[in-house]
Enzyme design. Sequence first.
Site, PDB file in Angstrom:
ATOM      1  N   CYS A   1     -23.730  -7.076 -20.647  1.00 13.06           N
ATOM      2  CA  CYS A   1     -22.577  -7.710 -21.347  1.00 13.06           C
ATOM      3  C   CYS A   1     -21.493  -8.394 -20.453  1.00 13.06           C
ATOM      4  CB  CYS A   1     -21.805  -6.365 -21.931  1.00 13.06           C
ATOM      5  SG  CYS A   1     -22.443  -5.778 -23.381  1.00 13.06           S
TER       6      CYS A   1
ATOM      7  N   THR B   1     -18.012  -3.403 -46.442  1.00 17.69           N
ATOM      8  CA  THR B   1     -19.174  -3.182 -47.038  1.00 17.69           C
ATOM      9  C   THR B   1     -20.124  -2.689 -45.882  1.00 17.69           C
ATOM     10  OG1 THR B   1     -18.952  -4.461 -48.825  1.00 17.69           O
ATOM     11  CG2 THR B   1     -20.891  -3.805 -48.265  1.00 17.69           C
TER      12      THR B   1
ATOM     13  N   GLY C   1     -21.343  -0.475 -30.471  1.00 22.09           N
ATOM     14  CA  GLY C   1     -20.641   0.488 -29.611  1.00 22.09           C
ATOM     15  C   GLY C   1     -19.373  -0.305 -29.047  1.00 22.09           C
TER      16      GLY C   1
ATOM     17  N   GLN D   1     -25.594   5.090 -23.490  1.00 20.37           N
ATOM     18  CA  GLN D   1     -26.880   5.173 -22.580  1.00 20.37           C
ATOM     19  C   GLN D   1     -27.516   6.693 -22.546  1.00 20.37           C
ATOM     20  OE1 GLN D   1     -28.350   2.588 -21.363  1.00 20.37           O
ATOM     21  NE2 GLN D   1     -26.896   1.046 -21.531  1.00 20.37           N
TER      22      GLN D   1
END
Length: 384
Positions: free
Chosen positions: A324, A238, A71, A180
């Site tokens: 975070c 990739t 995210g 969320q």
Amino acid sequence: MASVYFDHNATTALDSIVLEAMLPWMQTQSGNPTSRHSYGRRSRDAIEHARAQVAEACGAYSSQVVFTSCGTEANNFAVKGIVGIKPAVTAQQILTSAIEHPCVTRPALAIQPLGYVSRHIAVDANGKVNLEQLKSQLVKSTGLVSVMLANNETGVIQNIASIADVVRNAGAFMHTDAVQGLGKIELNFADLNVHAMTVSSHKIHGPQGAAALILDKRVDIQPLLHGGGQEKGLRSGTENVAAIVGFGAACELAIANQKHFAAHTQALREQFEQGLKSLNVTIFGNQASRLPNTSFFAIDGIEGETLVMALDRKGYAVASGSACSSDSTKPSHVLLAMGVHADIARGAVRVSFGAGNTSAQVTDFLATLSNEILRLKQLTSIAA
């Protein structure tokens, strides 16, 4: 001592069905998705199937889904990629709500030396964006507005469609971080009327390492990563086939289970918050529409981090705010933006329920919480 996980807004356990879908791409299936041989084609087909699953969960078209690694990358992509198409010959303004996740606010700050100006949109005491202030801030030079769909700490849900109408009428681009919201509330990209939307896998029992930016196909956006031209040239590198396959499977499960999840976790939250009343706590954002699984509260005179660690020793995993930014000792910027006093904000604790949690767990947790609050207050009294 049994361990109980009440921190589902931070991350969720990998679902066994998701793992089963991923395993072939981790063990027996190989082939670079850009290769022309049958191995590569099978990998490409798996990615495109997952893309369709993610699109279905978001009320979008497959062609609008751009896979990213997380995210944070998707939010950086939106902020830097969208405004990056407009040369900052004059000061270009980026507006973000005062309660955004750092992976939105910090990219906005990072490009200020290039001629951009980052400003916050205020929220009210319930954590809702002030539409009148937003209107007054939408000057002609505004390039992008980013407002999260649902806050990761309080769970408060914004009226993104109304905000997007105001932003579009001002000629600016609109992005929402919906990480969320996915799997917890109904999510439809078209109905939200935004130009870009971020979603992530590990919040819905998918693997870490997969996310997506959903894009209005009419938006020109500059890539952050240049290379082999994967994801239609928008995100080179990739592809992580196994993680993308898992993300798709998790999205399919999220759609199927969303109504049950909402009803079940809301019942747990109501039981929990009813029990909190006897503990004389402050519950944040409870006068606004919230995610069904989220409760953010504080006990006067007790540090949130202290209580979190005490509860962890008793077998309960909760949080003092955003995972975070949990290494920060500062009060929650979300609560400060809501006008909460710093002393109260330091006591904040978040509980976020999941589908596997039970009413019995909530009952036991309330008893433990009450005991720990009493113990910590006694210690504080002795120290004083």
